[in-house]
Design an enzyme around this catalytic site. Structure first.
Site, short mmCIF file in Angstrom:
data_model
loop_
_atom_site.label_atom_id
_atom_site.label_comp_id
_atom_site.label_asym_id
_atom_site.label_seq_id
_atom_site.Cartn_x
_atom_site.Cartn_y
_atom_site.Cartn_z
N CYS A 121 12.96 74.94 95.87
CA CYS A 121 13.49 73.75 95.18
C CYS A 121 13.34 72.47 96.01
O CYS A 121 13.37 71.38 95.47
CB CYS A 121 14.95 73.96 94.83
SG CYS A 121 15.18 75.37 93.75
N HIS A 270 17.76 67.08 92.43
CA HIS A 270 17.15 68.33 91.97
C HIS A 270 17.99 68.90 90.82
O HIS A 270 19.22 68.89 90.87
CB HIS A 270 17.08 69.32 93.13
CG HIS A 270 16.70 70.71 92.70
ND1 HIS A 270 15.59 70.96 91.95
CD2 HIS A 270 17.31 71.90 92.90
CE1 HIS A 270 15.52 72.26 91.70
NE2 HIS A 270 16.56 72.85 92.26
N ASN A 300 16.00 74.71 85.29
CA ASN A 300 15.60 74.47 86.67
C ASN A 300 14.10 74.79 86.80
O ASN A 300 13.70 75.95 86.70
CB ASN A 300 16.44 75.37 87.59
CG ASN A 300 16.13 75.17 89.07
OD1 ASN A 300 15.18 74.47 89.43
ND2 ASN A 300 16.93 75.77 89.93
N1 ACO Z 1 25.69 84.75 80.23
C1 ACO Z 1 26.85 85.40 80.17
N2 ACO Z 1 27.44 85.94 81.24
C2 ACO Z 1 26.81 85.81 82.42
C3 ACO Z 1 25.59 85.12 82.55
C4 ACO Z 1 25.02 84.59 81.39
N3 ACO Z 1 23.85 83.92 81.41
N4 ACO Z 1 25.22 85.15 83.85
C5 ACO Z 1 26.17 85.81 84.51
N5 ACO Z 1 27.13 86.23 83.66
C6 ACO Z 1 28.32 87.00 83.95
C7 ACO Z 1 28.14 87.83 85.19
O1 ACO Z 1 27.46 89.04 84.89
C8 ACO Z 1 29.57 88.06 85.59
O2 ACO Z 1 30.10 89.08 84.80
P1 ACO Z 1 31.10 90.17 85.45
O3 ACO Z 1 32.28 89.36 85.90
O4 ACO Z 1 31.39 91.07 84.31
O5 ACO Z 1 30.35 90.78 86.57
C9 ACO Z 1 30.25 86.76 85.20
O6 ACO Z 1 29.40 86.13 84.24
C10 ACO Z 1 30.47 85.82 86.36
O7 ACO Z 1 29.23 85.75 87.11
P2 ACO Z 1 29.11 84.82 88.31
O8 ACO Z 1 27.71 84.95 88.87
O9 ACO Z 1 30.25 85.03 89.26
O10 ACO Z 1 29.28 83.42 87.61
P3 ACO Z 1 29.45 82.00 88.25
O11 ACO Z 1 30.65 81.38 87.70
O12 ACO Z 1 29.25 82.00 89.73
O13 ACO Z 1 28.21 81.22 87.63
C11 ACO Z 1 26.02 80.45 88.22
C12 ACO Z 1 26.88 81.66 87.90
C13 ACO Z 1 25.94 79.57 86.99
C14 ACO Z 1 24.62 80.93 88.56
C15 ACO Z 1 26.65 79.67 89.37
O14 ACO Z 1 27.02 80.51 90.42
C16 ACO Z 1 25.75 78.62 89.88
O15 ACO Z 1 25.33 77.74 89.18
N6 ACO Z 1 25.40 78.68 91.17
C17 ACO Z 1 24.43 77.77 91.71
C18 ACO Z 1 23.16 78.50 91.84
C19 ACO Z 1 21.97 77.74 91.36
O16 ACO Z 1 22.04 76.69 90.78
N7 ACO Z 1 20.84 78.35 91.59
C20 ACO Z 1 19.62 77.80 91.15
C21 ACO Z 1 18.54 78.11 92.08
S1 ACO Z 1 18.81 77.42 93.65
C22 ACO Z 1 18.60 75.87 93.47
O17 ACO Z 1 17.76 75.43 92.73
C23 ACO Z 1 19.54 75.06 94.21
#
Ligand code: ACO
Length: 343
Positions: A121, A270, A300
């Site tokens: 990224c 980003h 993204n």
């Molecule tokens: N739809 C429905 N449910 C989902 C989805 C989805 N698309 N994705 C995950 N879940 C579920 C998980 O399976 C989990 O279920 P469980 O509790 O039964 O196990 C629950 O939702 C919570 O999952 P988490 O991963 O803990 O959710 P979180 O609130 O952390 O959100 C997210 C996930 C959106 C990815 C968040 O952590 C985030 O945005 N982090 C930043 C990471 C990022 O932006 N990465 C991009 C690449 S790196 C970069 O470009 C910087």
């Protein structure tokens, strides 16, 4: 020493739109539009068709940037290609793009260096800093910088992979970094990395330390386990580090340029997660009218987010001569960067 400025921008996204509902209905992911929008801001993304690679998307963006800069392809002195989704393990996408630009045959043959940047990224800002240095040193007059990704082919588009798969889309952006004696251009850039977090966001595919590097069956056909084949991410840790590192590097870039954040007209972050950027915006007191987002439409696109944003900002007239723009990114590695540009 000449200044290095961005003389042209261009972008290309594949035409196929995939909405959050499409992830559910077409691919069978157990998800909802609301879940994805609430946590990331993403409403839809673009997916390239089979047969299309990062260099193909990069070509369309590059041709637009070259035309916008008012130069010929043969004026290019170097290609810098940022991607985490190259066509193959090697060679990189830069040489494929060079071929596709028609720089390898006939009267247009010009065997300029083609450098691939693998900083995920943050790849575009690493590439931009490299291009600016090449121009400022006098080694190059025009450098093509491309950020392009085809993620859709390598996403686990099942419920198992939903937390990563729902975030990413395909697309490409390109800029031409050119030499000028005018008082404008890429004023400063800051880059950083913290390898302690190298395993927090990875797509391993294989482990070159192993023999064989990909386990094979009796016929020699490689077998890749799901946790090696698909990207793995600790989303909460990425979120926390992204916020901290992006705020810090942005302030470092402002300090290096001797300005305050208030003097910046436009912030382009980003596009990983709208919530990350809104958090930074709130903490730094940046008003809404100074920030542009497009993650809602493209998801993204990793190395392509910033050059796509730049090209869209030029097209909409939001970015014009005299605008002071700050670019900032964070990604796998962890890696991060910021740049201040006087347009
Ligand atoms: N739809 C429905 N449910 C989902 C989805 C989805 N698309 N994705 C995950 N879940 C579920 C998980 O399976 C989990 O279920 P469980 O509790 O039964 O196990 C629950 O939702 C919570 O999952 P988490 O991963 O803990 O959710 P979180 O609130 O952390 O959100 C997210 C996930 C959106 C990815 C968040 O952590 C985030 O945005 N982090 C930043 C990471 C990022 O932006 N990465 C991009 C690449 S790196 C970069 O470009 C910087």
């Amino acid at each position: 020493m000449p200044n290095a400025y961005i003389s042209g921008t261009g972008f290309f996204v594949p035409p196929r739109r995939v909405t959050n509902d499409d992830l559910k209905t077409q691919y069978g992911l157990e998800t909802t539009h609301d879940w994805i929008v609430q946590r990331t801001g993403i409403e839809e993304r673009r997916y390239a068709d089979e047969g299309v690679g990062s260099a193909d998307l990069g070509l369309a963006a590059a041709e637009r940037a070259i035309a916008a800069a008012g130069i010929a392809k043969t004026d290019l002195d170097m290609i810098v290609f940022a991607t985490l989704s190259p066509e193959h393990s090697f060679p990189g996408s830069g040489v494929y793009l060079q071929q596709k630009l028609g720089l390898c045959d006939g009267p247009n043959a010009k065997f300029v260096p083609a450098l691939d940047v693998r900083n995920q990224c943050s790849g575009f800002l690493y590439a931009l800093g490299t291009a600016a240095s090449m121009v400022q040193s006098g080694a190059c007059k025009h450098v093509l910088v491309v950020g392009a990704e085809v993620h859709s082919a390598a996403l686990d588009l099942s419920t198992r992979g939903r937390s990563v798969a729902s975030l990413f889309g395909d697309g490409a952006g390109a800029v031409i970094v050119s030499a000028t004696d005018e008082d404008r251009g890429i004023r400063t850039w800051k880059l950083g990395a913290d390898g302690r977090f190298a395993d927090v966001l990875t797509q391993r595919i294989w482990d070159i330390r192993k023999r064989p590097f990909i386990p094979a069956n009796a016929e020699g056909v490689g077998q890749v386990a799901p946790e090696m084949m698909w990207a793995q991410m600790d989303g909460k840790l990425v979120f926390k580090n992204a916020v901290e590192r992006m705020m810090t590097v942005l302030m470092e870039a402002c300090m290096a340029h001797g300005i305050s954040g208030q003097e910046i007209d436009l912030f382009l972050f980003h596009q990983a997660n709208l919530r990350i950027n809104q958090f930074i915006q709130e903490r730094l007191g940046i008003p809404d009218e100074k920030v542009l987002h497009n993650i809602q439409r493209y998801g993204n696109t990793t190395a392509a987010t910033l050059p796509i944003l730049l090209a869209e900002a030029v097209e909409s007239g939001r970015l014009k001569r005299g605008t002071k723009v700050a670019l900032c990114s964070f990604g796998s590695g962890f890696t991060w960067g910021a740049a201040i540009v006087d347009w």
